[in-house]
Design a protein around this motif. Sequence first.
Motif, PDB file in Angstrom:
ATOM      1  N   GLU A  39       0.988  -1.160  -0.007  1.00  0.00           N
ATOM      2  CA  GLU A  39       0.054  -0.087   0.052  1.00  0.00           C
ATOM      3  C   GLU A  39       0.790   1.241   0.048  1.00  0.00           C
ATOM      4  OE1 GLU A  39      -3.242   0.452  -0.404  1.00  0.00           O
ATOM      5  OE2 GLU A  39      -3.416  -1.562  -0.380  1.00  0.00           O
ATOM      6  N   VAL A  40       1.895   1.040   0.579  1.00  0.00           N
ATOM      7  CA  VAL A  40       2.985   2.377   0.650  1.00  0.00           C
ATOM      8  C   VAL A  40       3.804   2.281  -0.446  1.00  0.00           C
ATOM      9  CG1 VAL A  40       2.441   2.895   3.052  1.00  0.00           C
ATOM     10  CG2 VAL A  40       4.699   1.572   2.186  1.00  0.00           C
ATOM     11  N   ASP A  41       3.634   1.559  -1.541  1.00  0.00           N
ATOM     12  CA  ASP A  41       4.596   1.434  -2.873  1.00  0.00           C
ATOM     13  C   ASP A  41       6.222   1.055  -2.245  1.00  0.00           C
ATOM     14  OD1 ASP A  41       2.863   1.414  -4.796  1.00  0.00           O
ATOM     15  OD2 ASP A  41       2.591   3.609  -4.754  1.00  0.00           O
ATOM     16  N   ALA A  42       6.251   0.233  -1.275  1.00  0.00           N
ATOM     17  CA  ALA A  42       7.598   0.061  -0.950  1.00  0.00           C
ATOM     18  C   ALA A  42       8.476  -1.120  -1.574  1.00  0.00           C
ATOM     19  CB  ALA A  42       7.398  -0.605   0.587  1.00  0.00           C
ATOM     20  N   LEU A  43       7.530  -1.907  -2.378  1.00  0.00           N
ATOM     21  CA  LEU A  43       8.170  -2.833  -3.384  1.00  0.00           C
ATOM     22  C   LEU A  43       7.217  -3.362  -4.336  1.00  0.00           C
ATOM     23  CD1 LEU A  43       9.110  -6.053  -1.557  1.00  0.00           C
ATOM     24  CD2 LEU A  43       7.557  -4.287  -0.530  1.00  0.00           C
ATOM     25  N   GLY A  44       7.439  -4.172  -5.234  1.00  0.00           N
ATOM     26  CA  GLY A  44       6.307  -4.896  -6.161  1.00  0.00           C
ATOM     27  C   GLY A  44       6.007  -5.933  -5.511  1.00  0.00           C
ATOM     28  N   GLU A  45       4.865  -6.692  -6.017  1.00  0.00           N
ATOM     29  CA  GLU A  45       4.218  -7.930  -5.636  1.00  0.00           C
ATOM     30  C   GLU A  45       5.100  -9.160  -5.564  1.00  0.00           C
ATOM     31  OE1 GLU A  45       0.243  -8.537  -7.214  1.00  0.00           O
ATOM     32  OE2 GLU A  45      -0.385  -6.634  -6.648  1.00  0.00           O
ATOM     33  N   ASP A  46       5.696  -9.422  -6.648  1.00  0.00           N
ATOM     34  CA  ASP A  46       6.493 -10.212  -7.083  1.00  0.00           C
ATOM     35  C   ASP A  46       7.855 -10.315  -6.265  1.00  0.00           C
ATOM     36  OD1 ASP A  46       4.689 -11.530  -8.788  1.00  0.00           O
ATOM     37  OD2 ASP A  46       5.886 -10.551 -10.764  1.00  0.00           O
ATOM     38  N   THR A  47       8.266  -9.239  -5.954  1.00  0.00           N
ATOM     39  CA  THR A  47       9.492  -9.319  -5.171  1.00  0.00           C
ATOM     40  C   THR A  47       9.248  -9.609  -3.714  1.00  0.00           C
ATOM     41  OG1 THR A  47      10.603  -7.498  -6.577  1.00  0.00           O
ATOM     42  CG2 THR A  47      11.284  -7.646  -4.306  1.00  0.00           C
TER      43      THR A  47
END
Length: 119
Positions: A39-47
Amino acid sequence: MSLLSAILTQDQVVSPRKIDAAIQRQVISGGDFETNLLEVDALGEDTLSGYCAALLGLPPASREAVLSAEAFAVARLPRELAARHQVVPLSIVDGRLVVIAAENLDASARRALETAAGM
């Protein structure tokens, strides 16, 4: 600090500032830490999936794998049961239903899924 947040910081995948933002969001809004990282765009889903799977000693599942789940595998589990146990059926391999899960499944959850799937 959780093991996940420590490893993400150590590997310099997520900045300490983003970790703090995810924790603050979790305190205010609830939910799990992993969802708040997204939600805070810390990293991507796949990562994130890769790191979570590594912590559990399991292979990761990509967003693409979820979106391309085989219809006959999905049909093996009632939707409400899959949602309750936070699993997504992906395929059937060698007579076994392959699912991805948000967490390691305990024995009772595995039995319930095995019984419902008949596998």
